[in-house]
Design a protein around this motif. Structure first.
Motif, PDB file in Angstrom:
ATOM      1  N   ASP A   1       0.871  -1.165   0.000  1.00 39.80           N
ATOM      2  CA  ASP A   1       0.000   0.000   0.000  1.00 39.80           C
ATOM      3  C   ASP A   1       0.914   1.222   0.000  1.00 39.80           C
ATOM      4  O   ASP A   1       1.627   1.473   0.966  1.00 39.80           O
TER       5      ASP A   1
ATOM      6  N   ALA B   1     -10.898  -0.910  -2.810  1.00 40.02           N
ATOM      7  CA  ALA B   1     -10.063  -0.376  -1.735  1.00 40.02           C
ATOM      8  C   ALA B   1      -8.945   0.493  -2.300  1.00 40.02           C
ATOM      9  O   ALA B   1      -8.452   1.393  -1.623  1.00 40.02           O
TER      10      ALA B   1
ATOM     11  N   GLU C   1     -14.327  -0.145  -9.063  1.00 37.42           N
ATOM     12  CA  GLU C   1     -14.843  -0.164  -7.696  1.00 37.42           C
ATOM     13  C   GLU C   1     -15.820  -1.292  -7.441  1.00 37.42           C
ATOM     14  O   GLU C   1     -16.415  -1.366  -6.368  1.00 37.42           O
TER      15      GLU C   1
ATOM     16  N   THR D   1     -12.880  -5.416  -1.496  1.00 36.76           N
ATOM     17  CA  THR D   1     -12.633  -4.221  -0.690  1.00 36.76           C
ATOM     18  C   THR D   1     -11.532  -4.493   0.324  1.00 36.76           C
ATOM     19  O   THR D   1     -11.501  -3.875   1.391  1.00 36.76           O
ATOM     20  N   ASP D   2     -10.640  -5.403   0.013  1.00 33.64           N
ATOM     21  CA  ASP D   2      -9.572  -5.755   0.943  1.00 33.64           C
ATOM     22  C   ASP D   2      -8.542  -4.643   0.998  1.00 33.64           C
ATOM     23  O   ASP D   2      -8.152  -4.094  -0.005  1.00 33.64           O
ATOM     24  N   ARG D   3      -8.122  -4.309   2.187  1.00 33.51           N
ATOM     25  CA  ARG D   3      -7.095  -3.280   2.358  1.00 33.51           C
ATOM     26  C   ARG D   3      -6.122  -3.816   3.349  1.00 33.51           C
ATOM     27  O   ARG D   3      -5.172  -3.564   3.768  1.00 33.51           O
TER      28      ARG D   3
END
Length: 157
Positions: free
Chosen positions: A54, A91, A151, A155-157
């Motif tokens: 990230d 995400a 989108e 939604t994994d962060r």
């Protein structure tokens, strides 16, 4: 049938494979702990791996991606990228990757839907303790690619 799974402990156990994607161990160690490591296997053996980080501003960076020679040209690298795209869309807004200006890797990323957005001059000559060659080409500059993520997936962060 392939399987992709995340590895959260003992990541250095995959160093031999990671060295296929980044030839210098101390460079890998800069992102190994903070990155998320994924492996792809065929039920019998680990075939490939990748590490993503990230980078802030909704940007996911592929720091390392490698497939063992005996499993290359079977779509496993592309499968890893599609997995990441689906897992992290929603995400993250974009996925980036930097690579050498090689006739092997540049077309691969372009076929996976990435587009060039900048060049980091002399990256490989300034940051590695030995010359790096790929497909007979000495790598000097890093070519940076990006791909916009949708989108409507994970939604994994």
């Amino acid at each position: 049938m392939t399987n992709i799974r995340e590895v959260s402990s003992d990541k250095s156990d995959y160093m031999e494979l990671l060295l296929l994607g980044d030839e210098q161990e101390d460079m890998i160690k800069k992102y190994l702990d903070r990155g998320r490591l994924f492996v792809i296997d065929n039920g019998d053996a680990v075939c490939g791996t990748c590490i993503v980080t990230d980078e802030g501003d909704f940007t996911l960076e592929i720091k390392n991606i490698a497939v063992k020679a005996e499993f290359q040209r079977r779509g496993l690298g592309r499968e890893l990228i599609l997995f990441l795209e689906h897992k992290f869309s929603g995400a993250f807004k974009r996925m980036t990757v930097g690579t050498g200006d090689s006739p092997l890797t540049v077309p691969f990323y372009e076929k996976c839907g990435f587009r060039k957005y900048r060049v980091i001059r002399n990256f490989f000559t300034d940051n590695y303790d030995h010359p790096i060659y790929e497909a007979g080409v000495r790598l000097c500059d890093m070519i940076c690619f990006e791909k916009e993520l949708t989108e409507d997936h994970g939604t994994d962060r």
